[in-house]
Design an enzyme around this catalytic site. Structure first.
Site, PDB file in Angstrom:
ATOM      1  N   GLU A 183      10.206  35.850   6.780  1.00  0.00           N
ATOM      2  CA  GLU A 183       9.938  34.913   7.840  1.00  0.00           C
ATOM      3  C   GLU A 183       8.803  35.747   8.692  1.00  0.00           C
ATOM      4  O   GLU A 183       8.205  34.973   9.484  1.00  0.00           O
ATOM      5  CB  GLU A 183      11.351  34.647   8.550  1.00  0.00           C
ATOM      6  CG  GLU A 183      12.100  33.854   7.651  1.00  0.00           C
ATOM      7  CD  GLU A 183      11.596  32.376   7.448  1.00  0.00           C
ATOM      8  OE1 GLU A 183      11.236  31.993   8.351  1.00  0.00           O
ATOM      9  OE2 GLU A 183      11.506  32.219   6.225  1.00  0.00           O
ATOM     10  N   SER A 212      74.803  11.699  12.343  1.00  0.00           N
ATOM     11  CA  SER A 212      75.972  12.712  12.626  1.00  0.00           C
ATOM     12  C   SER A 212      75.421  14.155  12.766  1.00  0.00           C
ATOM     13  O   SER A 212      76.064  14.953  13.381  1.00  0.00           O
ATOM     14  CB  SER A 212      77.035  12.863  11.626  1.00  0.00           C
ATOM     15  OG  SER A 212      77.493  11.437  11.465  1.00  0.00           O
TER      16      SER A 212
END
Length: 853
Positions: free
Chosen positions: A91, A493
């Protein structure tokens, strides 16, 4: 003549100087004009990119990742020189010497463009300029943006070091496949860390920034190889690698995860499950979506991998057994076209494309398969992940006789006799191996299907609140809805212990006599006549027996006696509800809650009545390693000492809220031990003391069992997502107790278990278990029950008193007889092969809500 020439040259020179002056003035004006209102480059010094948040289990192993942008931030000091040099060569080979822009590179690019007539255009942006574009400017192609880019680049070069600029670039740049930064890209393309990359692999990554979509390792393999070799040549010419390395590396083939050359990183992780997804849900609320998905958090989960597997298997086995007992074949509702079945590669590709909600892959031992051929009795299948053999893989006729096929019109077909009665050519099915040869090879495959009935399971440390296992359904891939934390269900319950705890704190004892007789309550909806599960009434009965046998009528009378406002206060104090409506039916668990709340509330009984907050996370650290959340706030008294006295461990001091009296908590533990020993939870069979309570709602729409040892509390729930009856024989004791047994058998191997310890501040007294009569301290026999009482507890509702809750007494009913239970009814075989007695059908009358058993 000479004078003329000199004059001409002087004039030309003046024109040149003037032109240069005005050009410089114009250029300066342009740069001055565009330098105003530029974004501040100083924000780069505080760069905090979006980074992957990672979850680790209790063993320190990575188990999941969450991210919007898949980025792993790596400081420049930890990026190998090989990788840095590859990107600089690709680059910006003059990066280390220029001041933000490369004049020679810009001139060379312009010359090349002129020579090619505009056909060959290449960028001349430096790495610094690209950082400006990525962080501070837009990506549009304009002269204005380019000028601003140059100005900012020169400023940044003065403010930041070259190393810092390169760090920004290499962590921010997009490299395809949703990978941002070099570390994430190395993992995505090669399943390697940066230090493991070879030169040709580093060059491959460096080839990507120019145009990631144009250098795909599968679609554009040759183009990528050419670009990679260019980068290698630049690395050699720039002196980063020698010629021999260049020559050998450029000969290497382009290999990648996408080409199947390396296993994908995600493959090494376990499939996402309910546990990590619940962490995502909770921490997204705590820290915010943006921070969770982009903050780079390190999350230490409480999950125990072995316990999580045990929980998943226990629940899945129970759900599948129930579903299979219904005898209905639904299949996956997925098919593969017949013209794709002839070629193995084609049908394998089609099978792999079947979504996981149709064919989940997270059930141990199960495989997606496709029907390739229908024989006279059997069906040949192709199985994902299993190689074909000479004989092929077959589903025999004897494997399908359990089912009837559900037709498109909702009706059931006849009972299957051959495989073709259930499956058609091209059907996608789920299978598992059920038998093996002596050498371990598969010999028969069995059809499987995701059950319609669902459920959840959760296990937690009673002292710390650390959730060690959570299974929110049969399969996360089939349904991400977490029924342990998100499903609002009636506990039935399973809620009764909180009513009894409130009564004990109000002066009741486990031996207090409560009338078990008919009740009628006028309500706006009509007359409510609650009933016991057995459809019988038992007269005056000790409160302990009422809980052990899960008596509805006794529970309603107790709630009426102490007041539903008191019951609601206790339920809210324990965190079961927030708020609880003080309706009498809610004493039987009619109001909905979550398993997450139930489990944490039961833990407070088990740990002596101290508040405990459930957690799926031990610790959260930010991207810099700083702890931003820690669950365990206990103090270690001796951890700072170098040496401890022989035989002693470190002392842990916890400053937690006392929710209920420790004696009350122990009394409830003792009574729930009775539930397991003699009552509705008697199917529990474990080698350590266990206490717990079953729960079955009206018409068996929800069944529960929540139980605990001296250190682990666990809960199971089963029911349809759209509530409907589970049918006759569906009770917490028959469906959920086997799940609890299977899990706790494995948990006890790791966590052990001991006797429940009575706290100080009470005294022991003996009672007749059947009459509530006080006995002498030397009394013995099966009818003798030792109870642990607080001083003065046997007063108001203690000896000789009978509680009726203000309802009719039912004086004509006999006393609960010695040896009598609620177990009169039909005897059945449970899913684990054990015998259980199921009471006759009962309901609640007109209201039809709350807990039966």
């Amino acid at each position: 003549m000479i004078r003329f020439v000199l004059s001409s040259l002087g004039g030309l020179f003046s024109w040149i100087v003037t032109a240069v002056f005005f050009a410089a003035l114009t250029l300066g004006a342009i740069f001055w004009m565009y330098s105003r209102n530029l974004p501040s480059h100083e924000q780069l010094a505080q760069y905090t990119p979006k980074t992957i948040s990672r979850i680790y289990n209790g063993e320190g192993r990575l188990i999941d990742e969450f991210a919007e942008e898949r980025r792993i931030f790596v400081p420049v000091s930890e990026i190998p020189d090989l990788v840095k040099n590859a990107f600089v060569s690709a680059e910006d080979k003059n990066f280390w010497v220029h001041r933000g822009y490369d004049a020679r590179g810009m001139v060379a690019a312009a010359v090349q463009a002129v020579k090619s007539g505009g056909r060959d255009l290449r960028g001349a942006s430096t790495i610094t300029q690209q950082v400006m574009k990525n962080f501070l400017l837009s990506s549009d192609r304009s002269v204005e943006r380019k000028i601003k880019e140059l100005i900012l680049a020169s400023r940044v070069e003065e403010a930041l070091s070259k190393e810092r600029i390169l760090e920004l670039y290499m962590n921010e740049i997009f490299l395809g496949q949703n990978s941002y930064g070099v570390a994430a890209a190395a993992q995505t393309y090669f399943n390697k860390t940066l230090s493991e990359l070879a030169p040709h692999e580093a060059a491959t990554l460096a080839a990507m920034p120019a145009a990631p979509s144009n250098f795909h390792p599968v679609r554009n393999k040759e183009k990528l190889e050419g670009r990679r070799n260019y980068v290698l040549r630049e690395m050699w010419q720039n002196g980063y690698i020698d010629e021999a390395t260049y020559e050998s590396e450029r000969q290497q083939p382009v290999r990648s995860v996408q080409n199947g050359d390396f296993p994908p990183f995600r493959q090494a992780l376990p499939p996402r499950d309910y546990f990590t997804d619940e962490i995502r849900r909770q921490l997204s609320k705590t820290f915010g979506q943006e921070e969770f998905f982009g903050g780079g958090l390190t999350i230490r989960a409480t999950v125990n991998p072995d316990m999580q597997r045990a929980a998943a298997k226990a629940l899945q086995d129970a759900l599948e057994k129930y579903d299979r007992s219904q005898g209905v074949w639904r299949g996956t509702d997925a098919t593969i076209a017949a013209d794709q079945l002839g070629d193995e590669a084609t049908w394998r590709a089609a099978l792999a494309a079947v979504p996981t909600d149709k064919a989940p892959r997270d059930i141990e031992g199960w495989y997606p398969a496709v029907v390739l051929e229908l024989g006279e009795d059997s069906a040949r299948i192709g199985i994902e992940g299993i190689e074909e053999d000479g004989d092929g893989h077959w589903i025999p006729a004897e494997d399908v006789t359990w089912a009837k096929k559900l037709k498109d019109d909702g009706k059931l077909g006849p009972k299957a006799k051959r495989a073709s009665d259930l499956v058609d050519l091209g059907d996608v099915v789920l299978v598992r191996a059920v038998t093996k040869d002596e050498d371990g090879s598969f010999v028969r495959w069995s059809l499987r299907q995701v059950p319609q009935v669902e459920g959840a399971f959760m296990a937690m440390d009673i002292n710390t609140g650390r959730v060690i296992a959570m299974q929110g359904g049969f399969s996360y891939q089939a349904s991400v809805f977490n029924r342990a934390t998100q499903a609002m269900r009636q506990p039935g319950s399973n809620f009764k212990p909180f009513v009894y705890a409130a009564a004990l704190d109000k002066g009741f004892t486990p031996a207090t006599i409560v009338v078990d007789a008919p009740i009628e309550v006028n309500t706006p909806q009509g007359l409510w006549r609650p009933k016991n599960a057995s459809n019988k009434f038992y007269g005056p009965t000790p409160m302990r027996t009422g809980l052990e046998q899960s008596r509805n009528l006794m529970t309603v009378r107790i709630a009426q006696e102490i007041g539903m406002e008191t019951v609601a206060q206790y339920a809210e104090q324990f965190g079961v509800y927030n708020p609880m409506s003080p309706f009498l039916a809610n004493a039987l668990g009619a109001q909905e809650t979550t398993m997450y709340q139930i489990v944490s509330a039961y833990a407070m009984f088990a740990n002596g009545g101290q508040r405990v907050e459930p957690t799926l996370v031990d610790r959260v650290q930010d991207r810099w390693g700083r702890t931003v959340y820690r669950h365990d706030q206990r103090v270690c008294e001796d951890c700072g000492k170098e040496i401890l006295a022989e035989g002693l461990g470190p002392r842990i001091r916890a400053e937690r809220e006392q929710v209920i009296n420790p004696v009350t908590a122990y009394q409830m533990v003792s009574m729930m031990e009775g539930v397991v020993q003699r009552g509705s939870g008697s199917g529990v069979n474990l080698p350590v003391p266990v206490a717990g309570k079953t729960g079955t709602t009206n018409d068996a729409k929800d069944v529960w069992f929540t139980g605990f040892t001296s250190n682990i509390v666990a809960s199971c729930y089963m029911g349809y997502d759209q509530p409907r009856t589970l049918g006759r024989g569906a009770y917490g004791g028959t469906l959920c107790v086997p799940v609890f047994n299977a899990f706790m058998t494995e948990a006890i191997k790791e966590y052990g278990g001991g006797r429940f310890k009575a706290p100080p501040g009470g005294y022991w007294a003996k009672f007749n278990r059947y009459t509530g009569e006080r006995l002498s301290d030397d009394a013995t026999g099966d009818f003798v029950q030792a109870e642990y009482l607080r001083e003065g507890q046997d007063g108001m509702f203690g000896l000789g008193l009978i509680v009726d809750g203000g309802f009719a007494m039912g004086a004509n009913l006999p006393l609960f007889a010695q040896g009598e239970t609620d177990g009169e009814g039909t005897e059945i075989i449970t899913s684990t092969g054990e015998r259980a007695v199921i009471p006759k059908k009962a309901d609640f009358g007109t209201l039809s809500s709350g807990g039966l058993y």
